[in-house]
Design a protein around this motif. Structure first.
Motif, mmCIF file in Angstrom:
data_model
loop_
_atom_site.group_PDB
_atom_site.id
_atom_site.type_symbol
_atom_site.label_atom_id
_atom_site.label_comp_id
_atom_site.label_asym_id
_atom_site.label_seq_id
_atom_site.Cartn_x
_atom_site.Cartn_y
_atom_site.Cartn_z
ATOM 1 N N ASP A 7 18.788 42.800 80.623
ATOM 2 C CA ASP A 7 18.517 41.502 81.234
ATOM 3 C C ASP A 7 19.054 41.498 82.674
ATOM 4 O OD1 ASP A 7 21.278 41.014 81.155
ATOM 5 O OD2 ASP A 7 21.137 39.900 79.285
ATOM 6 N N HIS A 8 18.896 40.366 83.347
ATOM 7 C CA HIS A 8 19.255 40.293 84.769
ATOM 8 C C HIS A 8 20.748 40.488 85.012
ATOM 9 C CE1 HIS A 8 15.186 39.329 85.729
ATOM 10 N NE2 HIS A 8 15.197 38.266 84.959
ATOM 11 N N SER A 9 21.566 40.170 84.037
ATOM 12 C CA SER A 9 23.014 40.316 84.226
ATOM 13 C C SER A 9 23.481 41.730 83.882
ATOM 14 C CB SER A 9 23.763 39.301 83.367
ATOM 15 O OG SER A 9 23.577 39.593 81.997
#
Length: 101
Positions: free
Chosen positions: A58-60
């Motif tokens: 994911d983006h994190s």
């Protein structure tokens, strides 16, 4: 005996299925540092393959919770088991989400 402590390399096999197979190929042997964890192996794959990283993380930077993982044909929990250390000759299988509905 000093040279055996840490910093050695080990070979593990990565097998990819469905969408991940299209990105990574069916299987590949990867040389990783001894003591590497499931997560560090996945991150190493992501550094080689931006497309895999985009699909699996994911983006994190966390692993997507729909990614299915198996070590030596045993399913592991992608949330709690990413810190499992790998051993020489282990096989990590990576499955994308299974379409359903």
């Amino acid at each position: 005996k000093r040279e055996k402590e840490g910093f050695g390399q080990m070979m593990v096999k990565v097998r990819a299925f469905a969408l991940f197979r299209e990105i990574l190929g069916k299987e590949r042997d990867m040389e990783i540092p001894e003591g590497s964890t499931v997560l560090s192996l996945l991150e190493a794959i992501g550094s080689i393959s931006p497309a895999f990283k985009e699909q699996a993380f994911d983006h994190s930077g966390g692993l997507e919770d729909y990614v299915l993982l198996m070590i030596n044909k045993k399913r592991i929990d992608p949330v709690n088991d990413l810190s499992i250390p790998l051993a020489e000759g282990d096989e990590l299988a990576i499955f994308p989400p299974v379409a359903g509905g």
